[in-house]
Every structure is written in structure tokens, then in C-alpha cells.
Design a protein around this motif. Sequence first.
Motif, mmCIF file in Angstrom:
data_model
loop_
_atom_site.group_PDB
_atom_site.id
_atom_site.type_symbol
_atom_site.label_atom_id
_atom_site.label_comp_id
_atom_site.label_asym_id
_atom_site.label_seq_id
_atom_site.Cartn_x
_atom_site.Cartn_y
_atom_site.Cartn_z
ATOM 1 N N ARG A 1 4.898 -21.976 -52.533
ATOM 2 C CA ARG A 1 4.171 -20.911 -51.761
ATOM 3 C C ARG A 1 4.887 -20.358 -50.571
ATOM 4 N N LEU A 2 5.663 -20.949 -50.010
ATOM 5 C CA LEU A 2 6.371 -20.156 -49.039
ATOM 6 C C LEU A 2 7.558 -19.291 -49.656
ATOM 7 N N VAL A 3 7.974 -19.557 -50.685
ATOM 8 C CA VAL A 3 9.082 -18.602 -51.657
ATOM 9 C C VAL A 3 8.146 -17.648 -51.814
ATOM 10 N N GLU A 4 7.030 -17.602 -52.639
ATOM 11 C CA GLU A 4 6.053 -16.541 -53.125
ATOM 12 C C GLU A 4 5.706 -15.630 -51.912
ATOM 13 N N VAL A 5 5.194 -16.182 -50.858
ATOM 14 C CA VAL A 5 4.724 -15.457 -50.087
ATOM 15 C C VAL A 5 5.755 -14.548 -49.446
ATOM 16 N N SER A 6 7.130 -14.980 -49.318
ATOM 17 C CA SER A 6 8.428 -14.590 -48.411
ATOM 18 C C SER A 6 8.549 -13.053 -49.256
ATOM 19 N N THR A 7 8.071 -12.912 -50.358
ATOM 20 C CA THR A 7 8.331 -11.806 -51.104
ATOM 21 C C THR A 7 7.396 -10.690 -50.921
ATOM 22 N N GLN A 8 6.490 -11.120 -50.313
ATOM 23 C CA GLN A 8 5.113 -10.318 -50.120
ATOM 24 C C GLN A 8 5.661 -9.114 -48.823
ATOM 25 N N PRO A 9 5.152 -7.910 -49.089
ATOM 26 C CA PRO A 9 5.609 -6.747 -47.905
ATOM 27 C C PRO A 9 5.116 -7.273 -46.709
ATOM 28 N N GLY A 10 5.763 -7.181 -45.798
ATOM 29 C CA GLY A 10 5.212 -7.469 -44.404
ATOM 30 C C GLY A 10 5.443 -8.922 -43.878
ATOM 31 N N VAL A 11 5.962 -9.654 -44.893
ATOM 32 C CA VAL A 11 6.252 -11.093 -44.521
ATOM 33 C C VAL A 11 7.644 -11.367 -44.390
ATOM 34 N N THR A 12 8.081 -12.116 -43.507
ATOM 35 C CA THR A 12 9.470 -12.710 -43.388
ATOM 36 C C THR A 12 9.517 -14.196 -43.188
ATOM 37 N N VAL A 13 10.005 -14.684 -44.057
ATOM 38 C CA VAL A 13 10.388 -16.218 -43.807
ATOM 39 C C VAL A 13 11.788 -16.643 -43.791
ATOM 40 N N ARG A 14 12.240 -17.345 -42.610
ATOM 41 C CA ARG A 14 13.454 -17.490 -42.482
ATOM 42 C C ARG A 14 13.543 -19.085 -41.970
ATOM 43 N N ILE A 15 14.635 -19.764 -42.327
ATOM 44 C CA ILE A 15 14.906 -21.060 -42.065
ATOM 45 C C ILE A 15 16.059 -21.143 -40.989
ATOM 46 N N ARG A 16 15.901 -22.060 -40.061
ATOM 47 C CA ARG A 16 17.093 -22.357 -39.072
ATOM 48 C C ARG A 16 17.603 -23.472 -39.825
ATOM 49 N N PRO A 17 18.908 -23.647 -40.164
ATOM 50 C CA PRO A 17 19.267 -24.925 -40.862
ATOM 51 C C PRO A 17 19.647 -25.763 -39.915
ATOM 52 N N PHE A 18 20.095 -27.137 -40.439
ATOM 53 C CA PHE A 18 20.467 -28.281 -39.551
ATOM 54 C C PHE A 18 21.993 -27.790 -39.171
ATOM 55 N N THR A 19 22.510 -26.918 -40.052
ATOM 56 C CA THR A 19 24.208 -26.500 -39.701
ATOM 57 C C THR A 19 24.218 -25.556 -38.481
ATOM 58 N N GLU B 1 0.970 -22.348 -40.116
ATOM 59 C CA GLU B 1 -0.425 -22.597 -40.584
ATOM 60 C C GLU B 1 -1.182 -21.628 -41.549
ATOM 61 N N LEU B 2 -0.391 -20.388 -41.287
ATOM 62 C CA LEU B 2 -0.989 -19.274 -41.907
ATOM 63 C C LEU B 2 -0.554 -19.323 -43.567
ATOM 64 N N LEU B 3 0.329 -20.304 -43.699
ATOM 65 C CA LEU B 3 1.083 -20.303 -45.363
ATOM 66 C C LEU B 3 0.777 -21.697 -45.757
ATOM 67 N N HIS B 4 -0.112 -22.324 -45.360
ATOM 68 C CA HIS B 4 -0.625 -23.734 -45.840
ATOM 69 C C HIS B 4 -1.458 -23.445 -47.114
ATOM 70 N N THR B 5 -0.691 -24.584 -48.176
ATOM 71 C CA THR B 5 -1.738 -24.542 -49.309
ATOM 72 C C THR B 5 -2.812 -25.491 -48.728
ATOM 73 N N VAL B 6 -3.821 -25.607 -49.866
ATOM 74 C CA VAL B 6 -5.084 -26.529 -49.387
ATOM 75 C C VAL B 6 -4.834 -27.863 -49.293
#
Length: 296
Positions: free
Chosen positions: A186-204, A118-123
Motif C-alpha cells: 500500500r505504501l509503494v502504491e500510494v507513493s506513486t500517486q500525484p501529491g503524495v511523497t513517501v520517504r524512509i529514514r534508513p538505519f544507516t 495513519e492516513l496510509l493504513h490498510t484496514v
Amino acid sequence: MNDMNSSPGPAMILARRQLGRFLKARRTKTGKSIKDAAAAVQLSTAWLQRAEAGRSPRTLRRQDIRALCELYGVDTADTKRAIRLAAPAVGTEVMVDIYRALEATAQQVTCWEHMVPELLHTVDYARAHLTGPIDAPGDEVLDRWMTRQDILTRVLNPVTLEVLIDQAALHREIIAPELMAIQLDRLVEVSTQPGVTVRIRPFTAGGNISTGRFVILDFDAGPSSGRLDTDEPPGVYVADSVADGRYLDDPRDVRRYRDLVTGIRRACLDERKTRDLLKRAARRYRQADARRPAAD
């Protein structure tokens, strides 16, 4: 009836703590002492001390909360929110107010998500996410929703955010392909921001996580960090959305969800591989959009 009597349960205790902080902050802003504020609305100093500490008196009356808000120059909307926090039952609207207040003062937010966080939604994604079976959200609702993201970019003490996302979220196409691509950008962009970590749990990674969405909120341990002071203990919000969930702050519950996060984190891609996966998914959405027949 004006009296609000109850034996407080966990949700009500949380609401009363929020009400206490609100009343204290507004009184402090006016420069009034507890003694002077209490006398001005014909309450005892001890009553107001307990209310501000979140140890609310047995009886909370609407007229007392309203009188304090009038004394402090609180606007109509915030006065209504304060009265809801004093209500004998904590409904959906109150829980939304409480969660957003907690989120805004948290030092760290850790999420496990099956959708885009929710904190990373586009409009556009937010609008689709908030659209009910009949009505889409109005501009005011959408603006309030998007304003929550200000905690990531505020100049003083931006929150530390860690989001762990099920890969299935990338394939839940709740908006048009081009708009989904923009959301993943947007997720890619914000993942490079200091203090923000974005990680995916893959199907594998295999297996299923048996719980739905949850958010762990950690607060300032003291004033030395310079953050807005709060006495709130760590808590976990377990919900499909902000508007439908429960808040847990028993240390045993918090520890259980921290352990769950540790396991999820181990199975996630690292940040670089996560960004690569997001970029590939965005590229596929754009290719799918290009193949769509043009509108007449």
C-alpha cells in the motif's frame, strides 16, 4: 450547570475557532442571515457574530448551541460534537474531533512517523493499531478511521501529503507477515500517486530523532486556490496517536518543527530508493509467511 465559563487556553481557542466555522457553515447552508438566526433563538446578533468568528462570548451555554443546531437542522451526532467544542475543558474526544476537522481542510500534511502513517493504513493495520488492551475497534470506529483517507483521493483539491518514516516502522510487525506485506504494498502504491511523497529514514542515517510522531498542517492562504477557505494558521500536532497529543500553532513552535523536518528530510532515502526498500521488506514478509507452519 449550563454555563461554560473559562479563560481560554490554546486548546480551547482552537476548539472555539472550530465551533465558529461549524456554526457559520451550517447557518449559511440554511440561507439564514446572522440577524435572523440570532433572533430565532433569542440571542443577540453580536453574540452570534463573535461565536462564528471564533471569538466566543465569555459565556457559552449548552442550550444556546443546541438551539442553533436545531434551527440549522443538525443531526444528533454533530450537535453533540458542537456542544463538546463549547465545553470549558478540551478532552481527548474533543481533540480528536478538532484534529480530524483540521486534517480534512488542510492544504498540506507533513508527517514524521515511527509507525505506518495513519492516513496510509490498510484496514488490517488500522484494526491492530486501534485495538486496545481489552477491545478491538467496532466497525463504525474503523470506518471513520479509514474515511480520513478520502482527503487523498477526493476529486476537488486532494491534500498534498509528505510522510517521512523511520525504517524501524517496517520491522514493527503488529499484524501477520502476509498482512504486513500488503501494508507495505500500500505504501509503494500510494507513493506513486500525484501529491503524495513517501520517504524512509534508513538505519544507516545514524543518530536518533529525539521527538515522537508529529504532523504539520498547512492551510489555504486564500480563496484563489479554490480550496475550502479557512483562517486557521499552520499548526503542529505532536502525538503518539490522534487520541493522545497536543496541538501547537505558535509560529515559533511551527518554525521549530519545520526545521526538524528539513533535517529529517536530508537523511531520508529518495523516493525511488524508498520504494525499493519497501518492496524488499514486503518480499521478506511474504517469505516469512510461506515458512510458517500450516494451521491444523
